[in-house]
Scaffold this motif. Structure first.
Motif, PDB file in Angstrom:
ATOM      1  N   GLY A  19       0.867  -1.183   0.000  1.00  0.00           N
ATOM      2  CA  GLY A  19       0.000   0.000   0.000  1.00  0.00           C
ATOM      3  C   GLY A  19       0.906   1.236   0.000  1.00  0.00           C
ATOM      4  N   GLY A  50     -10.972   6.203  -2.416  1.00  0.00           N
ATOM      5  CA  GLY A  50     -11.687   7.469  -2.429  1.00  0.00           C
ATOM      6  C   GLY A  50     -10.743   8.617  -2.212  1.00  0.00           C
ATOM      7  N   GLY A  51     -11.104   9.484  -1.258  1.00  0.00           N
ATOM      8  CA  GLY A  51     -10.317  10.693  -1.067  1.00  0.00           C
ATOM      9  C   GLY A  51      -9.481  10.638   0.182  1.00  0.00           C
ATOM     10  N   TYR A 114      -6.964   8.722  -3.656  1.00  0.00           N
ATOM     11  CA  TYR A 114      -6.094   7.609  -3.276  1.00  0.00           C
ATOM     12  C   TYR A 114      -5.310   7.080  -4.480  1.00  0.00           C
ATOM     13  CZ  TYR A 114      -4.536   3.039  -1.720  1.00  0.00           C
ATOM     14  OH  TYR A 114      -3.747   1.952  -1.437  1.00  0.00           O
ATOM     15  N   SER A 136       1.339 -12.136  -3.653  1.00  0.00           N
ATOM     16  CA  SER A 136       2.234 -12.731  -2.647  1.00  0.00           C
ATOM     17  C   SER A 136       1.634 -12.490  -1.267  1.00  0.00           C
ATOM     18  CB  SER A 136       3.620 -12.085  -2.730  1.00  0.00           C
ATOM     19  OG  SER A 136       4.158 -12.257  -4.015  1.00  0.00           O
ATOM     20  N   VAL A 138       1.398 -13.053   2.465  1.00  0.00           N
ATOM     21  CA  VAL A 138       2.240 -13.508   3.583  1.00  0.00           C
ATOM     22  C   VAL A 138       1.330 -14.093   4.662  1.00  0.00           C
ATOM     23  CG1 VAL A 138       3.811 -12.735   5.415  1.00  0.00           C
ATOM     24  CG2 VAL A 138       4.032 -11.813   3.086  1.00  0.00           C
ATOM     25  N   ASP A 165       1.363  -3.946   6.305  1.00  0.00           N
ATOM     26  CA  ASP A 165       0.216  -4.709   5.808  1.00  0.00           C
ATOM     27  C   ASP A 165      -1.115  -4.250   6.406  1.00  0.00           C
ATOM     28  OD1 ASP A 165       1.339  -5.698   8.138  1.00  0.00           O
ATOM     29  OD2 ASP A 165       0.849  -7.786   7.747  1.00  0.00           O
ATOM     30  N   ALA A 304      -0.721  -0.420   9.938  1.00  0.00           N
ATOM     31  CA  ALA A 304      -0.405  -1.562  10.813  1.00  0.00           C
ATOM     32  C   ALA A 304       0.129  -1.071  12.152  1.00  0.00           C
ATOM     33  CB  ALA A 304       0.625  -2.467  10.140  1.00  0.00           C
TER      34      ALA A 304
HETATM   35  C1  LIG Z   1      -7.065  -0.103  -2.129  1.00  0.00           C
HETATM   36  C2  LIG Z   1      -7.046   0.868  -0.984  1.00  0.00           C
HETATM   37  C3  LIG Z   1      -7.764   2.051  -1.079  1.00  0.00           C
HETATM   38  C4  LIG Z   1      -7.730   2.973  -0.026  1.00  0.00           C
HETATM   39  N1  LIG Z   1      -8.406   4.141  -0.152  1.00  0.00           N
HETATM   40  C5  LIG Z   1      -8.330   5.063   0.826  1.00  0.00           C
HETATM   41  C6  LIG Z   1      -8.976   6.314   0.687  1.00  0.00           C
HETATM   42  O1  LIG Z   1      -9.603   6.587  -0.307  1.00  0.00           O
HETATM   43  N2  LIG Z   1      -8.873   7.214   1.692  1.00  0.00           N
HETATM   44  C7  LIG Z   1      -8.153   6.939   2.819  1.00  0.00           C
HETATM   45  O2  LIG Z   1      -8.057   7.798   3.690  1.00  0.00           O
HETATM   46  N3  LIG Z   1      -7.546   5.756   2.991  1.00  0.00           N
HETATM   47  C8  LIG Z   1      -7.604   4.821   2.025  1.00  0.00           C
HETATM   48  N4  LIG Z   1      -6.980   3.621   2.175  1.00  0.00           N
HETATM   49  C9  LIG Z   1      -6.249   3.395   3.425  1.00  0.00           C
HETATM   50  C10 LIG Z   1      -4.942   4.155   3.430  1.00  0.00           C
HETATM   51  O3  LIG Z   1      -4.177   3.799   2.324  1.00  0.00           O
HETATM   52  C11 LIG Z   1      -4.183   3.838   4.681  1.00  0.00           C
HETATM   53  O4  LIG Z   1      -4.948   4.189   5.815  1.00  0.00           O
HETATM   54  C12 LIG Z   1      -2.869   4.602   4.823  1.00  0.00           C
HETATM   55  O5  LIG Z   1      -2.376   5.062   3.608  1.00  0.00           O
HETATM   56  C13 LIG Z   1      -1.824   3.686   5.409  1.00  0.00           C
HETATM   57  O6  LIG Z   1      -1.429   2.850   4.359  1.00  0.00           O
HETATM   58  P1  LIG Z   1      -0.822   1.435   4.576  1.00  0.00           P
HETATM   59  O7  LIG Z   1       0.005   1.183   3.361  1.00  0.00           O
HETATM   60  O8  LIG Z   1      -0.189   1.336   5.904  1.00  0.00           O
HETATM   61  O9  LIG Z   1      -2.088   0.466   4.633  1.00  0.00           O
HETATM   62  P2  LIG Z   1      -3.035   0.001   3.471  1.00  0.00           P
HETATM   63  O10 LIG Z   1      -3.350   1.111   2.558  1.00  0.00           O
HETATM   64  O11 LIG Z   1      -4.164  -0.700   4.122  1.00  0.00           O
HETATM   65  O12 LIG Z   1      -2.145  -1.047   2.654  1.00  0.00           O
HETATM   66  C14 LIG Z   1      -1.809  -2.337   3.183  1.00  0.00           C
HETATM   67  C15 LIG Z   1      -1.408  -3.210   2.016  1.00  0.00           C
HETATM   68  O13 LIG Z   1      -0.941  -4.454   2.522  1.00  0.00           O
HETATM   69  C16 LIG Z   1      -1.496  -5.503   1.766  1.00  0.00           C
HETATM   70  N5  LIG Z   1      -1.543  -6.679   2.644  1.00  0.00           N
HETATM   71  C17 LIG Z   1      -2.302  -6.841   3.754  1.00  0.00           C
HETATM   72  N6  LIG Z   1      -2.059  -8.039   4.315  1.00  0.00           N
HETATM   73  C18 LIG Z   1      -1.115  -8.641   3.540  1.00  0.00           C
HETATM   74  C19 LIG Z   1      -0.462  -9.890   3.619  1.00  0.00           C
HETATM   75  N7  LIG Z   1      -0.727 -10.761   4.611  1.00  0.00           N
HETATM   76  N8  LIG Z   1       0.452 -10.206   2.647  1.00  0.00           N
HETATM   77  C20 LIG Z   1       0.729  -9.313   1.658  1.00  0.00           C
HETATM   78  N9  LIG Z   1       0.118  -8.118   1.530  1.00  0.00           N
HETATM   79  C21 LIG Z   1      -0.782  -7.777   2.475  1.00  0.00           C
HETATM   80  C22 LIG Z   1      -2.875  -4.992   1.362  1.00  0.00           C
HETATM   81  O14 LIG Z   1      -3.368  -5.664   0.222  1.00  0.00           O
HETATM   82  C23 LIG Z   1      -2.576  -3.525   1.086  1.00  0.00           C
HETATM   83  O15 LIG Z   1      -2.183  -3.300  -0.240  1.00  0.00           O
HETATM   84  C24 LIG Z   1      -6.990   2.677   1.148  1.00  0.00           C
HETATM   85  C25 LIG Z   1      -6.280   1.486   1.250  1.00  0.00           C
HETATM   86  C26 LIG Z   1      -6.297   0.588   0.199  1.00  0.00           C
HETATM   87  C27 LIG Z   1      -5.498  -0.694   0.329  1.00  0.00           C
END
Ligand SMILES: Cc1cc2nc3c(=O)[nH]c(=O)nc-3n(C[C@H](O)[C@H](O)[C@H](O)COP(=O)(O)OP(=O)(O)OC[C@H]3O[C@@H](n4cnc5c(N)ncnc54)[C@H](O)[C@@H]3O)c2cc1C
Length: 474
Positions: A19, A50-51, A114, A136, A138, A165, A304
């Motif tokens: 992400g 979304g946003g 996003y 992939s 995990v 994640d 996370a």
């Molecule tokens: C598709 C998507 C759309 C989003 N849209 C918005 C939005 O419009 N507005 C907003 O405020 N927030 C949104 N979010 C959440 C936002 O991205 C997060 O709150 C913030 O950016 C923190 O990002 P992050 O990468 O820590 O977590 P996340 O954005 O949740 O990304 C975590 C990533 O880890 C991957 N993952 C999870 N478990 C595993 C595993 N076991 N093995 C491998 N991969 C794994 C998921 O598929 C994901 O791609 C969205 C998240 C996603 C995934």
């Protein structure tokens, strides 16, 4: 610009989750000279979403990463947050982003889609040379060996694992020892983020007006909230819903627990255009106690680590800040014995910030979702209404006391400069770490016939309090 300093000891870093936080960390750690493998369970780059908001503390970093051109083309500089009531649409309060104060931050408060940010950060990570493996998934992590197992049974071993994640993190389990995410103890809200193409709104006069304002509208309802803003160069309108879920008899969630008939006409029309695919739960309102594993081989970043519900001001920003700090710290790695201290430094720096930001974000979410008729709601609306007449005045005409009250917490949140914080840490502690390392090298050189008695304890050369954990982990 990202620092050109690179490590002389490249590690293989496995990032679980591609992400925004995972990709941003992949970018900064590659720039710091490490090998980076991102493992993402999805079958390809993310679409949809979304946003989001990019507060100044995030925009500042994105600019330094060279994303100024993309931001200028797609992001929308927000002029204000309008607080409205869902029943009537009445604007009861506002947070105006006056030029004067935004100039002082040196970075804008932006509305971003996003998808847009994802594609920019994905390109940064790719062009920096990060390996990104899709499909992939995990399933487990061995923190002591810095290895992970995929659902296919494949094991991959690295030197360091970054858990990026998301809210339902598998990697977090290896740190907290708990199977699932901790759910909030209070009222459980769920969040959905979607975007509506502008063509669907243009034919309706009232919706078209919403689309053209560079504002975040925050409609406050009876235990729920709905936010909306234009994004992506006004091509889309994003809608975030934060509300409890109604469940059927089997316990499955069926829909948001909102009585649509009570909403002002614009909201009814807007929600009629929204397609809700996924909802994410609001997790704990208490921050994690640790962001790293005792082995010093596992680090959490992004959602996370920080448990901030989607759609809040700082949920994305926290992952961007984490990445900036990781890149800064790990560009300084010169010998294996520095690794535990650098991992601890990350936690040292991020834990207090994480606690403050989570409390602030949950507090704000609570405020916009007070129950109708509650005393808290009455106090909130009275306060907002009283401040509204002042807030919309020019900066130099508004009541100073009121502005200070309104801005105090935001200044604290927006002023945080992740790069500066990491630099400061290094100036304070990192140089001492270097002294310690040189002494240890000298000590081992002198060991043998003379015995090793040259070690200078780091705490003896500093008056400042030692960082909470620096060098404490084996
Ligand atoms: C598709 C998507 C759309 C989003 N849209 C918005 C939005 O419009 N507005 C907003 O405020 N927030 C949104 N979010 C959440 C936002 O991205 C997060 O709150 C913030 O950016 C923190 O990002 P992050 O990468 O820590 O977590 P996340 O954005 O949740 O990304 C975590 C990533 O880890 C991957 N993952 C999870 N478990 C595993 C595993 N076991 N093995 C491998 N991969 C794994 C998921 O598929 C994901 O791609 C969205 C998240 C996603 C995934």
């Amino acid at each position: 610009m990202v620092s050109s300093r690179t490590t002389s000891l490249p590690l293989l870093i496995i990032i679980v989750g591609g992400g925004i936080a995972g990709l941003a960390s992949a970018f900064t750690l590659r720039k710091a000279g490490h090998q980076v493998l991102v493992l993402e369970q999805a079958s390809g780059p993310a679409k949809g979403g979304g946003g989001m908001r990019s507060p100044p503390n995030m925009t500042r970093i994105l600019m330094r990463w060279g994303l100024g051109r993309q931001l200028a083309a797609q992001a929308i500089k927000g002029s204000e947050i309008s607080f409205r009531l869902t029943r009537t649409g009445e604007k009861v309060g506002a947070m105006v982003f006056h030029e004067e104060i935004m100039n002082a931050f040196g970075a804008d408060w932006l509305l971003i889609q996003y998808d847009d940010l994802y594609s920019w950060v994905y390109s940064l990570a790719k062009s920096a040379g990060a390996m990104i493996r899709f499909s992939s998934h995990v399933v487990s992590v061995d923190p002591s060996r810095a290895s992970i197992v995929l659902s296919t049974g494949e094991t991959i071993r690295g030197d360091l694992i970054i858990g990026a994640d998301g809210l339902s993190s598998v990697v977090r389990r290896s740190i907290t020892g708990r199977a699932g995410p901790t759910l909030s103890t209070g009222r459980q809200l769920y969040v959905s983020n979607t975007s509506i193409p502008s063509e669907l709104m243009k034919s309706d006069h009232s919706l078209h007006a919403l689309l053209r304002e560079p504002k975040l509208n925050m409609w406050m309802g009876d235990g729920f909230a709905i936010y909306g803003s234009p994004v992506s160069g006004y091509r889309n309108y994003c809608v975030t819903i934060a509300a409890p879920i109604r469940r059927n008899r089997e316990g499955h969630s069926v829909r948001f627990d909102i009585d649509y008939a009570t909403l002002e006409p614009r909201l009814q029309k807007l929600l009629g255009l929204v397609r809700i695919d996924t909802v994410t739960p609001q997790l704990s309102d208490r921050p994690l106690e640790s962001l790293i594993h005792d082995s010093n081989k596992v680090i959490l970043v992004g959602a996370a680590a920080h448990l901030i519900p989607d759609g809040q001001t700082q949920n994305v920003a926290m992952g961007i800040e984490d990445a900036a700090i990781l890149g800064n710290l790990f560009s300084r790695l010169r010998s294996p014995d520095q690794l535990p201290s650098l991992v601890s430094a990350y936690e040292e720096i991020r834990l207090p910030r994480a606690a403050e930001v989570l409390a602030s974000e949950i507090g704000k979410l609570d405020q916009v979702t007070f129950l109708d008729g509650s005393e808290l709601q009455a106090i909130r609306d009275k306060g907002l209404r009283a401040a509204l007449s002042q807030t919309v005045l020019a900066w130099d005409q508004a009541d100073e006391e009121m502005l200070r009250e309104q801005w105090e917490e935001h200044i604290h949140m927006f002023d945080y400069d992740a790069d500066e914080v990491a630099e400061d840490w290094w100036i304070k502690w990192g140089n001492l770490m270097d002294v310690g390392r040189q002494n240890r090298q000298e000590e081992s050189r002198l060991q043998g016939p003379f015995g090793g008695r040259m070690h200078i304890c780091v705490s003896q050369v500093s008056d400042a309090p030692a960082p909470r954990r620096m060098g404490m982990r084996a």
